[in-house]
Enzyme design. Structure first.
Site, PDB file in Angstrom:
ATOM      1  N   GLU A 103       0.883  -1.085   0.072  1.00 16.91           N
ATOM      2  CA  GLU A 103      -0.073   0.027  -0.198  1.00 16.91           C
ATOM      3  C   GLU A 103       0.859   1.401  -0.081  1.00 16.91           C
ATOM      4  OE1 GLU A 103      -2.509  -0.808  -0.696  1.00 16.91           O
ATOM      5  OE2 GLU A 103      -3.006  -2.686  -0.052  1.00 16.91           O
ATOM      6  N   GLY A 104       1.893   1.293  -0.746  1.00 11.51           N
ATOM      7  CA  GLY A 104       2.834   2.271  -0.781  1.00 11.51           C
ATOM      8  C   GLY A 104       3.947   2.113   0.410  1.00 11.51           C
TER       9      GLY A 104
END
Length: 600
Positions: free
Chosen positions: A440-441
């Site tokens: 998610e980053g």
């Protein structure tokens, strides 16, 4: 043998005493009936499910892992049945809107649920984890037809969802993706043929839900290059007419951790999909889902840290090893104490506790702000809270996942050699936690996002909004220096005031330096993120200490321990900011040509 006990007392303290969530929610018509009793009931029921159903599957699911069999994925024994219980109890619908079949409860309760499911069984929690983000994305950007067909099924939990972004050549840089979307006929109903491959897709194939709704980033034929040419499509495993869509799992990854979660490689072979949102604006739609996922990943880090700390503390109270410094011989002449009596072990345990309890306040405060951003009746308040959520989301994701991993490692350290062997079970938490800092980053991306897109991009307006609130609380405590028990908090308040003012100056200096050194903000972004995070954590710990003083007579032991943990945070944890400022100041004072540490 490891265990998990839902921390209900601390959850109630945070929700009711520190955040005053029942009163805050009472000011939002959508949540007018959500009182303290209802919140307690939801927390208790979620805790029973997490501890009674999910936790017993955790270690076994890690050992068994998932199996790939000719395109199908078999999850560990008990996972599918646990998901059926989850659905039957209505948990997927908790924070979804009633018009879509949801229960309409606040996001802060969904955050509590996410913490407990992750604490009990991180691998299992990955399967329902993306459904709420998919729901939010479709509710905002989906066509009326897509909403009508897919939202009720996602809300009920009958269907699960995935987020299909990553490709082998395009990890964090989504502008490099090659998956194609070609109109089918005149595409009057928005139907396209999706062709390409995706990797690292959590739950891309599983045996728990009747259908899987893939949200896929792809390029239209007329797409401009880069991220501005990316569109978003809904691609179901099973089509509305009951036919199998042309999307298949081609294998699963063999991973360091979360082995009960199927991480799939997916191939789309002209699969039918429908456009979500506007053409070439897919990232805007996907970021709704991604931001929801980032808050959830922060809760994952919190949950892992909680369970690791619980078990480290229990072990330290049982494990007897030598005599603790400063401890007198007992009347029976024992020559050893529990290791929990030894100062170095106490440091390990208290550091974990300060981060777990502080992280819980930060996560719940953010979720409550999200409720206000979505539901407060005053548009100006909604806008302000929306800005605060945008600002703090990368902080929650990065700091709580980093501490999830560090906390699990510290817990293993308490176990010593017994923690390093698999039989004890604590090593699983170290392995499971590590991925939260990546997906998610990555946490590095979170830092750059915070400093460049959330702080410098608006001239520091959103950050100033947060710092003004923090400073108001701190200054009020400073004013109470001679006010009995409250006066004991004045040194902590002064430290927080100094931190706020120093951070303001550092951000202004970074903004000025960035005009001539474009790379400088990237170099100091990790330190800036942690400085913002410590401002928020210190603010919440100050509020917690005050709340503990005011409520002390209700439960002296609990509230005295809360004050002690607050003091520990300010004494042993917060001084990290001195090292962080040292890095920032060093970079600001360094001539560009002298930045040899970045030579490659």
């Amino acid at each position: 043998m490891l265990s998990y006990t839902p921390p209900l007392k601390d959850m109630r303290f945070v929700l009711e005493r520190v955040l005053d969530a029942p009163e805050a929610l009472a000011g939002m018509p959508a949540y007018a009936e959500v009182d303290a009793d209802l919140m307690r009931q939801v927390c208790e029921e979620a805790g029973r499910f997490a501890a009674g159903v999910l936790f017993p599957l955790n270690a076994a699911g890690d050992r068994e892992g998932c199996r790939y069999e000719r395109g199908a994925v078999r999850t560990p024994a008990g996972y599918a049945d646990a998901y059926r219980q989850f659905v039957d109890a209505g948990w997927p619908a908790l924070a979804c809107a009633p018009e879509h079949g949801g229960q309409g409860l606040p996001q802060v309760l969904n955050c509590v649920l996410n913490e407990m499911t992750s604490a009990a069984n991180h691998g299992w929690s990955m399967y329902p984890g993306l459904a709420h983000g998919a729901y939010a994305c479709l509710a905002r950007y989906g066509s009326a037809a897509l909403k009508e067909r897919y939202l009720p099924k996602i809300v009920s939990g009958e269907w699960l969802a995935t987020m299909c972004l990553t490709e082998a050549q395009a990890g964090s840089d989504l502008g490099l993706l090659r998956t194609r979307a070609t109109p089918i006929g005149d595409a009057a109903d928005g139907a396209y043929a999706i062709t390409g491959g995706k990797i690292f897709i959590s739950g891309g194939e599983q045996d728990m839900s009747a259908n899987i709704v893939h949200l896929v980033l792809a390029r239209l034929p007329d797409a401009p290059p880069g991220s501005k040419g990316v569109s978003l499509f809904l691609v179901p495993k099973w089509l509305p007419d009951g036919a199998r869509n042309a999307v298949h799992c081609t294998g699963i990854e063999h991973k360091m951790g979360i082995r009960g979660s199927a991480t799939c490689a997916m191939e789309f072979e002209g699969a039918t999909g429908w456009l979500v949102g506007e053409p070439h604006r897919g990232l805007a739609a996907m970021f709704v889902m991604m931001n929801a996922a980032r808050l959830q990943v922060g809760a994952q880090g919190l949950g892992i840290a909680e369970t690791a700390w619980q078990n480290a503390q229990a072990y330290a109270l049982e494990r007897v090893q030598s005599k603790a410094a400063g401890r007198p011989e007992s009347r029976r002449g024992e020559a050893a104490d529990p290791i929990a009596m030894h100062a170095p072990v106490q440091r390990l345990l208290m550091t974990q506790r300060a981060w777990v309890e502080g992280g819980r306040m930060l996560a719940y405060w953010t979720a409550l702000a999200l409720d206000g951003a979505e539901r407060h009746p005053d548009r100006a308040v909604r806008d302000e809270l929306h800005g605060q959520v945008e600002l703090i989301t990368p902080v929650v994701k990065a700091m709580l996942t980093a501490q999830g991993y560090e906390g699990a490692s510290q817990a293993l350290q308490v176990f010593g050699g017994h923690g390093y062997i698999s039989e004890t079970g604590i090593e699983q938490y170290v392995r499971d936690a590590r991925v939260t800092m990546i997906y998610e980053g990555t946490n590095e991306i979170q830092a750059v996002d915070l400093l460049l897109r959330k702080v410098l991009a608006d001239g520091g307006a959103r950050l100033e909004g947060l710092l003004a609130r923090v400073l108001s609380t701190a200054e009020a405590e400073c004013d109470g220096e001679d006010d009995g028990a409250h006066g004991a908090l004045a040194p902590h308040a002064r430290a927080l005031c100094a931190l706020v003012r120093r951070l303001r100056g550092a951000v202004r200096a970074i903004a000025r330096a960035a005009e001539g050194q474009a790379a400088l903000p990237h170099r100091v972004a990790p330190e800036t993120l942690r400085l913002v995070g410590h401002c928020a954590l210190a603010w919440l710990w100050l509020r917690a200490a005050r709340a503990a003083i005011e409520a002390r007579e209700e439960d002296p032991a609990f509230h005295d321990a809360k004050r002690a943990t607050a003091s520990y945070y300010f004494t042993y944890v917060l001084p990290e900011v001195e090292q962080l400022f040292g890095v920032v100041d060093g970079c600001l004072n360094q001539a560009p040509e002298d930045a040899v540490c970045f030579s490659v």
